[in-house]
Write a protein that holds these residues in place. Structure first.
Motif, short mmCIF file in Angstrom:
data_model
loop_
_atom_site.label_atom_id
_atom_site.label_comp_id
_atom_site.label_asym_id
_atom_site.label_seq_id
_atom_site.Cartn_x
_atom_site.Cartn_y
_atom_site.Cartn_z
N ASP A 121 0.79 -1.22 0.00
CA ASP A 121 0.00 0.00 0.00
C ASP A 121 0.83 1.28 0.00
O ASP A 121 0.47 2.27 -0.63
CB ASP A 121 -0.94 -0.01 1.22
CG ASP A 121 -2.00 1.07 1.14
OD1 ASP A 121 -2.84 1.00 0.23
OD2 ASP A 121 -1.97 1.99 1.98
N VAL A 141 -2.33 -3.34 -1.74
CA VAL A 141 -2.87 -4.14 -0.63
C VAL A 141 -2.11 -3.84 0.65
O VAL A 141 -0.92 -3.52 0.63
CB VAL A 141 -2.79 -5.66 -0.93
CG1 VAL A 141 -3.66 -6.02 -2.12
CG2 VAL A 141 -1.36 -6.11 -1.17
N LYS A 142 -2.83 -3.95 1.76
CA LYS A 142 -2.22 -3.83 3.08
C LYS A 142 -1.96 -5.22 3.62
O LYS A 142 -2.61 -6.19 3.22
CB LYS A 142 -3.13 -3.04 4.01
CG LYS A 142 -3.32 -1.59 3.57
CD LYS A 142 -4.24 -0.84 4.50
CE LYS A 142 -4.42 0.60 4.03
NZ LYS A 142 -5.34 1.36 4.90
N LYS A 146 -5.10 -5.97 7.97
CA LYS A 146 -5.62 -4.82 7.24
C LYS A 146 -5.90 -5.12 5.77
O LYS A 146 -6.36 -4.26 5.02
CB LYS A 146 -4.63 -3.65 7.35
CG LYS A 146 -4.47 -3.13 8.78
CD LYS A 146 -3.52 -1.95 8.81
CE LYS A 146 -3.37 -1.39 10.22
NZ LYS A 146 -2.44 -0.24 10.27
N PHE A 147 -5.60 -6.34 5.35
CA PHE A 147 -5.82 -6.73 3.95
C PHE A 147 -7.31 -6.65 3.63
O PHE A 147 -8.15 -7.22 4.33
CB PHE A 147 -5.32 -8.16 3.72
CG PHE A 147 -5.55 -8.68 2.34
CD1 PHE A 147 -4.74 -8.32 1.29
CD2 PHE A 147 -6.62 -9.53 2.07
CE1 PHE A 147 -4.96 -8.80 0.00
CE2 PHE A 147 -6.85 -10.02 0.80
CZ PHE A 147 -6.02 -9.65 -0.24
N ASN A 148 -7.65 -5.92 2.55
CA ASN A 148 -9.05 -5.72 2.17
C ASN A 148 -9.38 -6.60 0.97
O ASN A 148 -9.15 -6.21 -0.18
CB ASN A 148 -9.31 -4.24 1.87
CG ASN A 148 -10.79 -3.92 1.76
OD1 ASN A 148 -11.57 -4.73 1.24
ND2 ASN A 148 -11.17 -2.76 2.25
N GLU A 149 -9.93 -7.77 1.24
CA GLU A 149 -10.24 -8.72 0.17
C GLU A 149 -11.30 -8.17 -0.78
O GLU A 149 -11.20 -8.35 -2.00
CB GLU A 149 -10.74 -10.03 0.80
CG GLU A 149 -11.14 -11.07 -0.22
CD GLU A 149 -11.61 -12.36 0.43
OE1 GLU A 149 -12.49 -13.02 -0.15
OE2 GLU A 149 -11.08 -12.72 1.51
N LYS A 150 -12.30 -7.49 -0.24
CA LYS A 150 -13.40 -6.97 -1.06
C LYS A 150 -12.89 -5.98 -2.11
O LYS A 150 -13.28 -6.05 -3.28
CB LYS A 150 -14.44 -6.30 -0.16
CG LYS A 150 -15.68 -5.79 -0.88
CD LYS A 150 -16.71 -5.31 0.14
CE LYS A 150 -17.97 -4.77 -0.56
NZ LYS A 150 -17.71 -3.48 -1.22
N GLU A 151 -12.02 -5.06 -1.69
CA GLU A 151 -11.48 -4.07 -2.63
C GLU A 151 -10.70 -4.74 -3.75
O GLU A 151 -10.82 -4.37 -4.92
CB GLU A 151 -10.58 -3.08 -1.89
CG GLU A 151 -11.32 -1.99 -1.15
CD GLU A 151 -10.38 -0.95 -0.57
OE1 GLU A 151 -9.14 -1.07 -0.78
OE2 GLU A 151 -10.86 -0.03 0.09
N GLU A 154 -13.07 -6.51 -6.20
CA GLU A 154 -13.81 -5.55 -7.04
C GLU A 154 -12.93 -4.97 -8.14
O GLU A 154 -13.38 -4.79 -9.27
CB GLU A 154 -14.38 -4.43 -6.16
CG GLU A 154 -15.55 -4.89 -5.29
CD GLU A 154 -16.04 -3.79 -4.36
OE1 GLU A 154 -15.35 -2.75 -4.25
OE2 GLU A 154 -17.10 -3.98 -3.73
N LYS A 209 -3.08 -14.83 1.03
CA LYS A 209 -4.32 -14.06 0.84
C LYS A 209 -4.45 -13.45 -0.56
O LYS A 209 -5.45 -13.66 -1.24
CB LYS A 209 -4.43 -12.97 1.91
CG LYS A 209 -4.76 -13.50 3.30
CD LYS A 209 -4.89 -12.35 4.30
CE LYS A 209 -5.23 -12.87 5.68
NZ LYS A 209 -5.32 -11.77 6.67
N PRO A 365 -9.53 3.03 -4.26
CA PRO A 365 -8.77 1.90 -3.73
C PRO A 365 -7.73 1.42 -4.72
O PRO A 365 -7.86 1.61 -5.91
CB PRO A 365 -9.83 0.84 -3.48
CG PRO A 365 -10.95 1.18 -4.41
CD PRO A 365 -10.93 2.68 -4.53
#
Length: 365
Positions: A121, A141-142, A146-151, A154, A209, A365
């Motif tokens: 990130d 990615v973080k 803090k990893f945002n799978e949804k972002e 998408e 992940k 994002p």
């Protein structure tokens, strides 16, 4: 005095390529921005196709310096398809030159414009480059919780919907393998032992992940996964201990005579879908990398060191692939800097482009 001057000049060999690569960035951004405005009235696929072509021009110029200028020998093992494919590229990570290695392989498949990265990130704040990587399809990615799978899903789904060619580069270790920071290596090995996984010597324990999200999201869109293992020759000291891999600066100073790249093309059907099983599969792939690197660095028979097993090809990149891009971007930048108005536009692009870029990546994002 003369010797000091010679040594100083020798150590500054990276200045010219660095100046050109960084110096042409505003020119590139202006060209891209003009196309972005023009393409607003056109179908999205036209924008994407030209964006990929523009990216090819810039990265070809970069490869002129990292291959033709340095004279590095690129030695390829395994099966690199000649034709471009939609792929996820998984590699060990040891230095910033690893980004360039992905370009080296992609250009040999005529897929250079399709390279997109999964990046940590913090890199999104790089002046000009950070937000451009994002709009070109890169994913920031973080780490860990803090990893945002949804972002990430998408963004990849949007790329697929736009039928974007995909050469998605992921470094599953999450950080670089650095022999000079033994704590990171020790922590990685300790984690593996705690989880009942094989302890790795020359790579870190991979994180699953980002790899799982990418493969799971694009499983019907991809042709294959490329499992890539990279070794830089000359990174062992006189005691046989592994040293830090070359930085971009050192590489441009021609301090890496050979790069060895082992490629294993994996069919999607051979990769488990559930994250728990994919985690085990990914670790097994890194066990294979580790064995390759142990052979490369530590083989008892000195004749087997500094090479991977199997047949290899010395792959030389033609100047036809890189020199025209250098002349084109260099010429545009020079012509801009020759006039007062051009110089003002150049400086404003650096300043306002950086500010707008920071605003862009803080919102999107």
């Amino acid at each position: 005095m003369l010797l000091s001057l010679v040594l100083h000049t020798y150590s500054m060999r990276y200045v010219l390529p660095a100046a050109v690569m960084m110096g042409t960035a505003p020119t590139y951004v202006l060209a891209w921005g003009a196309w972005r405005l023009l393409s607003a009235l056109l179908p999205a696929r036209f924008y994407r196709e030209v964006d990929d072509r523009l990216y090819t021009i810039y990265q070809s110029m970069v490869l002129f310096f990292f291959e033709n200028y340095t004279g590095v020998q690129v030695i390829i093992y395994g099966d690199l398809p000649k034709n471009k494919e939609n792929v996820i590229y998984l590699s060990n990570h040891q230095c910033t030159v690893d980004w360039i290695i992905a370009d080296m392989l992609a250009i040999r498949q005529n897929a250079l414009g399709h390279v997109r990265y999964v990046l940590k990130d913090g890199l999104k704040w790089l002046p000009l480059y950070g937000w451009y990587f994002s709009q070109h399809g890169g994913v920031y990615v973080k780490r860990s919780a803090k990893f945002n799978e949804k972002e990430m899903r998408e963004k990849l789904q949007a790329q697929m919907k736009a039928e974007t060619p995909m050469y998605l580069v992921i470094f599953p270790e999450g950080t670089r393998y650095n022999p000079e920071i033994p704590k990171v290596i020790a922590d990685s090995q300790s984690f593996a032992e705690k989880e009942g996984l094989a302890i790795l010597k020359h790579v870190l324990t991979p994180r699953v992940k980002a790899t799982h999200v990418a493969i799971d999201t694009m499983k019907d869109y991809l042709d294959a996964v490329y499992d890539v293992t990279v070794a830089y020759e000359g990174t062992v000291d006189h005691k046989g201990q592994r040293k830090l891999a070359p930085s971009m600066t050192e590489f441009l100073c021609k301090e890496c005579p050979r790069v060895h790249i082992f490629i294993d093309r994996i069919e999607l059907k051979d990769i488990p879908e559930e994250q728990m099983y994919m985690r085990r599969w990914l670790h097994e792939r890194f066990e294979i990398k580790d064995k390759l690197l142990i052979e490369f660095y530590d083989a008892k028979d000195s004749k087997r060191r500094n090479k991977f097993p199997g047949k290899s090809v010395h792959s030389k990149l033609s100047l036809k692939k890189t020199l025209p891009s250098l002349l084109f971007l260099g010429g545009l930048t020079a012509s801009m800097l020759l006039t007062e108005s051009g110089r003002k536009l150049y400086v404003k692009t650096w300043i306002y482009g950086t500010l707008i870029g920071c605003l862009w990546v803080s919102i999107k994002p």
